[in-house]
Design a protein around this motif. Structure first.
Motif, PDB file in Angstrom:
ATOM      1  N   PHE A  42       0.833  -1.197   0.000  1.00  0.00           N
ATOM      2  CA  PHE A  42       0.000   0.000   0.000  1.00  0.00           C
ATOM      3  C   PHE A  42       0.869   1.249   0.000  1.00  0.00           C
ATOM      4  N   GLN A  43       0.362   2.319  -0.619  1.00  0.00           N
ATOM      5  CA  GLN A  43       0.992   3.625  -0.573  1.00  0.00           C
ATOM      6  C   GLN A  43       0.128   4.498   0.334  1.00  0.00           C
ATOM      7  N   VAL A  44       0.733   5.034   1.386  1.00  0.00           N
ATOM      8  CA  VAL A  44       0.005   5.836   2.365  1.00  0.00           C
ATOM      9  C   VAL A  44       0.635   7.217   2.432  1.00  0.00           C
ATOM     10  N   SER A  45      -0.201   8.264   2.307  1.00  0.00           N
ATOM     11  CA  SER A  45       0.274   9.641   2.402  1.00  0.00           C
ATOM     12  C   SER A  45      -0.279  10.267   3.670  1.00  0.00           C
ATOM     13  N   LYS A  46       0.624  10.769   4.489  1.00  0.00           N
ATOM     14  CA  LYS A  46       0.241  11.507   5.698  1.00  0.00           C
ATOM     15  C   LYS A  46       0.868  12.878   5.603  1.00  0.00           C
ATOM     16  N   LYS A  89       4.585   6.954   2.553  1.00  0.00           N
ATOM     17  CA  LYS A  89       5.162   5.662   2.909  1.00  0.00           C
ATOM     18  C   LYS A  89       4.635   4.584   1.977  1.00  0.00           C
ATOM     19  N   ILE A  90       5.485   3.621   1.699  1.00  0.00           N
ATOM     20  CA  ILE A  90       5.089   2.424   0.961  1.00  0.00           C
ATOM     21  C   ILE A  90       5.309   1.266   1.933  1.00  0.00           C
ATOM     22  N   ILE A  91       4.211   0.563   2.254  1.00  0.00           N
ATOM     23  CA  ILE A  91       4.313  -0.506   3.240  1.00  0.00           C
ATOM     24  C   ILE A  91       3.830  -1.826   2.662  1.00  0.00           C
ATOM     25  N   LYS A  92       4.438  -2.895   3.137  1.00  0.00           N
ATOM     26  CA  LYS A  92       4.037  -4.248   2.767  1.00  0.00           C
ATOM     27  C   LYS A  92       3.529  -4.934   4.034  1.00  0.00           C
ATOM     28  N   VAL A  93       2.369  -5.533   3.952  1.00  0.00           N
ATOM     29  CA  VAL A  93       1.744  -6.184   5.106  1.00  0.00           C
ATOM     30  C   VAL A  93       2.484  -7.495   5.393  1.00  0.00           C
ATOM     31  N   VAL A  94       2.982  -7.632   6.619  1.00  0.00           N
ATOM     32  CA  VAL A  94       3.688  -8.833   7.042  1.00  0.00           C
ATOM     33  C   VAL A  94       2.810  -9.658   7.976  1.00  0.00           C
ATOM     34  N   GLU A  95       2.073  -8.967   8.836  1.00  0.00           N
ATOM     35  CA  GLU A  95       1.230  -9.645   9.830  1.00  0.00           C
ATOM     36  C   GLU A  95      -0.005  -8.792  10.076  1.00  0.00           C
ATOM     37  N   GLN A 110       6.453  -4.072   6.572  1.00  0.00           N
ATOM     38  CA  GLN A 110       7.794  -3.818   6.047  1.00  0.00           C
ATOM     39  C   GLN A 110       7.747  -2.485   5.328  1.00  0.00           C
ATOM     40  N   ASP A 111       8.621  -1.585   5.690  1.00  0.00           N
ATOM     41  CA  ASP A 111       8.653  -0.252   5.080  1.00  0.00           C
ATOM     42  C   ASP A 111       9.479  -0.310   3.804  1.00  0.00           C
ATOM     43  N   LEU A 112       8.818  -0.120   2.652  1.00  0.00           N
ATOM     44  CA  LEU A 112       9.491  -0.173   1.356  1.00  0.00           C
ATOM     45  C   LEU A 112       9.739   1.219   0.785  1.00  0.00           C
ATOM     46  N   THR A 113       9.574   2.246   1.588  1.00  0.00           N
ATOM     47  CA  THR A 113       9.766   3.611   1.145  1.00  0.00           C
ATOM     48  C   THR A 113      11.217   3.810   0.720  1.00  0.00           C
ATOM     49  N   PRO A 114      11.455   4.391  -0.485  1.00  0.00           N
ATOM     50  CA  PRO A 114      12.839   4.626  -0.913  1.00  0.00           C
ATOM     51  C   PRO A 114      13.576   5.532   0.074  1.00  0.00           C
ATOM     52  N   PRO A 115      14.853   5.274   0.316  1.00  0.00           N
ATOM     53  CA  PRO A 115      15.607   6.078   1.292  1.00  0.00           C
ATOM     54  C   PRO A 115      15.629   7.566   0.968  1.00  0.00           C
ATOM     55  N   GLU A 116      15.670   7.920  -0.326  1.00  0.00           N
ATOM     56  CA  GLU A 116      15.707   9.346  -0.671  1.00  0.00           C
ATOM     57  C   GLU A 116      14.395  10.050  -0.316  1.00  0.00           C
ATOM     58  N   GLU A 117      13.279   9.335  -0.379  1.00  0.00           N
ATOM     59  CA  GLU A 117      11.988   9.905   0.015  1.00  0.00           C
ATOM     60  C   GLU A 117      11.959  10.143   1.523  1.00  0.00           C
ATOM     61  N   THR A 118      12.481   9.196   2.278  1.00  0.00           N
ATOM     62  CA  THR A 118      12.537   9.338   3.732  1.00  0.00           C
ATOM     63  C   THR A 118      13.479  10.467   4.119  1.00  0.00           C
ATOM     64  N   ALA A 119      14.610  10.566   3.437  1.00  0.00           N
ATOM     65  CA  ALA A 119      15.578  11.625   3.734  1.00  0.00           C
ATOM     66  C   ALA A 119      14.999  12.989   3.400  1.00  0.00           C
TER      67      ALA A 119
END
Length: 133
Positions: free
Chosen positions: A51-55, A60-66, A82-91
């Motif tokens: 899922f892609q979530v915008s706050k 954030k791009i997250i993958k459901v693990v549990e 699992q956080d799949l957000t690219p590092p440059e987006e987080t930075a």
């Protein structure tokens, strides 16, 4: 462990949103997407989905693990996705909180025209990074 879980309840339980109603509002506003399409708050989450979530400005791009049915503490919540957000987006998001402080020494008086231009040039370069691309 649950087999069926609504997306709004999942986002609340993994602590992406403070309340479940905020998660529901985000779904209604189109800030929660799966494969680029908006999903409703009643969408049933399955393990392995992305899922892609915008706050606000954070994306954030997250993958459901549990699947978590209740809100848990932060240490357990991190393990549920699992956080799949690219590092440059987080930075880019984190750098917004580290802006330079433009301070002047006390008692130096008002800035001169030259000082004012230097301050403006510095702030324009820092805050208009996106326009350079």
């Amino acid at each position: 462990m649950a087999e069926k879980l609504r997306i709004d309840k999942y986002l609340w339980s993994i602590r992406l949103f403070k309340t479940r109603s905020l998660a529901t509002d985000a779904c209604r506003a189109g800030r929660v997407k799966k494969d680029g399409t908006n999903i409703k708050a009643s969408y049933e989450v399955k393990v392995g989905e992305i899922f892609q979530v915008s706050k606000s400005v954070e994306k954030k791009i997250i993958k459901v693990v549990e699947l978590l049915t209740t809100r848990v503490d932060a240490k357990k919540a991190i393990l549920a996705y699992q956080d799949l957000t690219p590092p440059e987006e987080t930075a880019k998001y984190k750098s917004m909180f580290h802006s330079p402080l433009l301070l002047r020494d006390r008692g130096t008086g008002r800035p001169t025209k030259k000082d004012r231009r230097e301050i403006d040039d510095l702030s324009d370069r820092f805050f208009n990074v996106e326009e350079e691309d």
